[in-house]
Every structure is written in structure tokens, then in C-alpha cells.
Design a protein around this motif. Structure first.
Motif, PDB file in Angstrom:
ATOM      1  N   ILE A   1      23.397  28.411 -32.621  1.00 47.69           N
ATOM      2  CA  ILE A   1      21.923  28.506 -33.123  1.00 47.69           C
ATOM      3  C   ILE A   1      21.531  27.030 -32.656  1.00 47.69           C
ATOM      4  CG2 ILE A   1      20.222  28.322 -35.020  1.00 47.69           C
ATOM      5  CD1 ILE A   1      21.126  31.227 -34.240  1.00 47.69           C
ATOM      6  N   ILE A   2      22.114  25.919 -33.054  1.00 42.26           N
ATOM      7  CA  ILE A   2      21.585  24.724 -32.605  1.00 42.26           C
ATOM      8  C   ILE A   2      21.634  24.628 -30.868  1.00 42.26           C
ATOM      9  CG2 ILE A   2      22.270  22.278 -32.356  1.00 42.26           C
ATOM     10  CD1 ILE A   2      23.244  22.525 -35.258  1.00 42.26           C
ATOM     11  N   GLN A   3      22.616  25.051 -30.390  1.00 40.64           N
ATOM     12  CA  GLN A   3      22.340  25.206 -28.685  1.00 40.64           C
ATOM     13  C   GLN A   3      21.297  25.913 -28.244  1.00 40.64           C
ATOM     14  OE1 GLN A   3      25.885  26.673 -26.890  1.00 40.64           O
ATOM     15  NE2 GLN A   3      24.865  26.741 -24.875  1.00 40.64           N
ATOM     16  N   GLU A   4      21.213  26.896 -28.890  1.00 45.60           N
ATOM     17  CA  GLU A   4      19.652  27.719 -28.273  1.00 45.60           C
ATOM     18  C   GLU A   4      18.350  27.002 -28.781  1.00 45.60           C
ATOM     19  OE1 GLU A   4      17.497  29.919 -26.328  1.00 45.60           O
ATOM     20  OE2 GLU A   4      19.406  29.920 -26.206  1.00 45.60           O
ATOM     21  N   ALA A   5      18.358  26.239 -29.791  1.00 45.55           N
ATOM     22  CA  ALA A   5      17.188  25.411 -30.333  1.00 45.55           C
ATOM     23  C   ALA A   5      17.123  24.396 -29.225  1.00 45.55           C
ATOM     24  CB  ALA A   5      17.463  24.857 -31.692  1.00 45.55           C
ATOM     25  N   ASN A   6      18.064  23.805 -29.164  1.00 43.10           N
ATOM     26  CA  ASN A   6      18.111  22.668 -28.028  1.00 43.10           C
ATOM     27  C   ASN A   6      17.613  22.900 -26.870  1.00 43.10           C
ATOM     28  OD1 ASN A   6      18.459  20.537 -29.843  1.00 43.10           O
ATOM     29  ND2 ASN A   6      21.012  20.617 -29.536  1.00 43.10           N
ATOM     30  N   ARG A   7      18.104  24.159 -26.122  1.00 42.53           N
ATOM     31  CA  ARG A   7      17.458  24.583 -24.888  1.00 42.53           C
ATOM     32  C   ARG A   7      16.225  24.990 -24.890  1.00 42.53           C
ATOM     33  NH1 ARG A   7      20.622  28.748 -21.961  1.00 42.53           N
ATOM     34  NH2 ARG A   7      19.399  30.044 -22.780  1.00 42.53           N
ATOM     35  N   MET A   8      15.587  25.457 -26.086  1.00 40.15           N
ATOM     36  CA  MET A   8      14.152  25.794 -26.164  1.00 40.15           C
ATOM     37  C   MET A   8      13.474  24.535 -26.234  1.00 40.15           C
ATOM     38  SD  MET A   8      13.671  28.816 -29.000  1.00 40.15           S
ATOM     39  CE  MET A   8      14.855  30.407 -28.496  1.00 40.15           C
TER      40      MET A   8
ATOM     41  N   GLY B   1      19.100  28.088 -42.240  1.00 37.70           N
ATOM     42  CA  GLY B   1      18.289  29.216 -42.789  1.00 37.70           C
ATOM     43  C   GLY B   1      18.327  30.366 -41.581  1.00 37.70           C
ATOM     44  N   THR B   2      18.461  30.113 -40.583  1.00 37.04           N
ATOM     45  CA  THR B   2      18.748  31.119 -39.521  1.00 37.04           C
ATOM     46  C   THR B   2      19.996  31.852 -39.575  1.00 37.04           C
ATOM     47  OG1 THR B   2      17.255  29.821 -38.071  1.00 37.04           O
ATOM     48  CG2 THR B   2      18.745  31.565 -37.067  1.00 37.04           C
ATOM     49  N   THR B   3      21.092  31.113 -39.838  1.00 38.26           N
ATOM     50  CA  THR B   3      22.425  31.666 -39.935  1.00 38.26           C
ATOM     51  C   THR B   3      22.607  32.391 -41.432  1.00 38.26           C
ATOM     52  OG1 THR B   3      23.425  29.707 -40.662  1.00 38.26           O
ATOM     53  CG2 THR B   3      23.329  30.208 -38.284  1.00 38.26           C
ATOM     54  N   ALA B   4      21.999  31.676 -42.343  1.00 33.26           N
ATOM     55  CA  ALA B   4      22.202  32.464 -43.578  1.00 33.26           C
ATOM     56  C   ALA B   4      21.632  33.783 -43.821  1.00 33.26           C
ATOM     57  CB  ALA B   4      21.598  31.322 -44.655  1.00 33.26           C
TER      58      ALA B   4
ATOM     59  N   ALA C   1      19.169  20.874 -39.627  1.00 26.72           N
ATOM     60  CA  ALA C   1      20.398  21.412 -40.421  1.00 26.72           C
ATOM     61  C   ALA C   1      19.463  22.707 -41.331  1.00 26.72           C
ATOM     62  CB  ALA C   1      20.853  20.251 -41.517  1.00 26.72           C
ATOM     63  N   LYS C   2      18.535  22.520 -42.018  1.00 27.20           N
ATOM     64  CA  LYS C   2      17.829  23.250 -42.602  1.00 27.20           C
ATOM     65  C   LYS C   2      17.372  24.566 -41.686  1.00 27.20           C
ATOM     66  CE  LYS C   2      14.673  22.052 -45.869  1.00 27.20           C
ATOM     67  NZ  LYS C   2      15.121  22.428 -47.097  1.00 27.20           N
ATOM     68  N   GLY C   3      16.969  24.193 -40.635  1.00 29.16           N
ATOM     69  CA  GLY C   3      16.696  25.417 -39.754  1.00 29.16           C
ATOM     70  C   GLY C   3      17.700  26.246 -39.340  1.00 29.16           C
TER      71      GLY C   3
ATOM     72  N   LEU D   1      27.909  28.994 -45.493  1.00 37.93           N
ATOM     73  CA  LEU D   1      27.778  27.747 -45.517  1.00 37.93           C
ATOM     74  C   LEU D   1      26.678  27.238 -46.526  1.00 37.93           C
ATOM     75  CD1 LEU D   1      28.926  26.309 -42.182  1.00 37.93           C
ATOM     76  CD2 LEU D   1      30.378  26.324 -44.331  1.00 37.93           C
ATOM     77  N   LEU D   2      26.613  26.265 -47.332  1.00 36.39           N
ATOM     78  CA  LEU D   2      25.509  25.721 -47.990  1.00 36.39           C
ATOM     79  C   LEU D   2      24.671  24.670 -46.906  1.00 36.39           C
ATOM     80  CD1 LEU D   2      27.238  24.798 -51.331  1.00 36.39           C
ATOM     81  CD2 LEU D   2      26.006  26.561 -50.935  1.00 36.39           C
ATOM     82  N   GLU D   3      23.483  24.570 -47.324  1.00 41.09           N
ATOM     83  CA  GLU D   3      22.634  23.536 -46.327  1.00 41.09           C
ATOM     84  C   GLU D   3      23.379  22.078 -46.214  1.00 41.09           C
ATOM     85  OE1 GLU D   3      17.978  21.644 -46.424  1.00 41.09           O
ATOM     86  OE2 GLU D   3      18.631  23.289 -47.505  1.00 41.09           O
ATOM     87  N   GLU D   4      23.789  21.650 -47.273  1.00 38.41           N
ATOM     88  CA  GLU D   4      24.518  20.528 -47.243  1.00 38.41           C
ATOM     89  C   GLU D   4      25.541  20.345 -46.286  1.00 38.41           C
ATOM     90  OE1 GLU D   4      24.124  22.055 -50.572  1.00 38.41           O
ATOM     91  OE2 GLU D   4      22.018  21.305 -50.768  1.00 38.41           O
ATOM     92  N   GLU D   5      26.275  21.676 -46.369  1.00 38.47           N
ATOM     93  CA  GLU D   5      27.552  21.677 -45.488  1.00 38.47           C
ATOM     94  C   GLU D   5      27.302  21.722 -44.024  1.00 38.47           C
ATOM     95  OE1 GLU D   5      30.856  24.052 -47.957  1.00 38.47           O
ATOM     96  OE2 GLU D   5      29.199  25.114 -47.518  1.00 38.47           O
ATOM     97  N   VAL D   6      26.255  22.591 -43.662  1.00 33.55           N
ATOM     98  CA  VAL D   6      25.383  22.534 -42.382  1.00 33.55           C
ATOM     99  C   VAL D   6      25.149  21.099 -41.859  1.00 33.55           C
ATOM    100  CG1 VAL D   6      23.570  23.197 -40.987  1.00 33.55           C
ATOM    101  CG2 VAL D   6      24.725  24.784 -42.613  1.00 33.55           C
ATOM    102  N   LEU D   7      24.485  20.198 -42.759  1.00 35.17           N
ATOM    103  CA  LEU D   7      24.167  18.785 -42.354  1.00 35.17           C
ATOM    104  C   LEU D   7      25.533  18.058 -42.105  1.00 35.17           C
ATOM    105  CD1 LEU D   7      22.287  16.602 -41.799  1.00 35.17           C
ATOM    106  CD2 LEU D   7      22.229  16.219 -44.601  1.00 35.17           C
TER     107      LEU D   7
END
Length: 111
Positions: free
Chosen positions: A46-53, A8-11, A3-5, A17-23
Motif C-alpha cells: 500500500i505504501i509503495q502504491e501511495a508513493n507512486r501516486m 486504515g486501508t489494509t485493516a 501509518a494511519k492511512g 496489525l494495530l496502527e501503532e504496529e504499522v508505525l
């Protein structure tokens, strides 16, 4: 940390969205009005790409940074989002960009 990553990447690109909202979104508990759904889509991309990596790392595949790979990352990150006129997901830009006093590389040099 996921969630933090993602937050931060999208912010840095303007996601409000707040970090808590992302979580809460990752946990499937975030409700937003229809006009704010794109904020969740940005996180998902962003999560999809992070998971691909991560999959490549786990499978001991090299993470080669190439023009083709950069275009693919861009395509995934912009998937299902409304983009400005002239923006083509998965393609190198053909115009100048800048943020505040910073000017991006000249588009002629990007490819």
C-alpha cells in the motif's frame, strides 16, 4: 499520517496489525513471527502504491483512472502475497464477490 492511512486501508481488508504496529513497521522496528510477515507485506504494498501516486503529483503528472491503471494498482497491492485460487494480481476478476450483505458489481461488468 502515512501509518494511519496504510493501517486504515489494509485493516478494512482484514489486516490485523494495530496502527501503532504499522508505525513501528514503517520505522523498521516491528518484529512479527514468520507466519505474520504477510501483514507487513500488505502495508509495504500500500505504501509503495501511495508513493507512486505521490511521485506523479509532485511531478505534475495526471493521475488518470483507467482500466490499465486499476490493473496496475491491483498488481502492486497484491505483490508477493499469497492469493486465493482464481485471483490473478493485475487482472479483472472473473467471479462474483461480496462482503456481508453487499454484493460486488457483476464480474461481467467489471472490465
Amino acid at each position: 499520517y502515512l501509518a494511519k492511512g496504510a493501517w486504515g486501508t489494509t485493516a478494512i481488508e482484514g489486516n490485523t496489525l494495530l496502527e501503532e504496529e504499522v508505525l513501528r513497521h514503517i520505522e523498521g522496528r516491528l518484529q512479527v513471527p514468520p507466519e505474520k510477515e504477510y501483514l507487513k507485506q500488505e502495508i509495504d504494498n500500500i505504501i509503495q502504491e501511495a508513493n507512486r501516486m505521490l511521485t506523479k503529483v509532485v511531478d505534475h503528472e495526471p493521475l488518470v483512472l483507467s482500466l490499465a491503471r486499476i490493473k496496475e494498482i491491483n498488481r502492486v497491492v497484491l505483490k508477493d502475497l499469497a492469493v486465493d485460487e482464481g485471483v490473478e494480481p493485475g487482472a479483472v476478476r472473473r467471479y462474483s464477490v461480496g462482503v456481508m450483505g453487499y454484493r460486488g458489481a457483476p464480474y461481467e461488468d467489471c472490465e
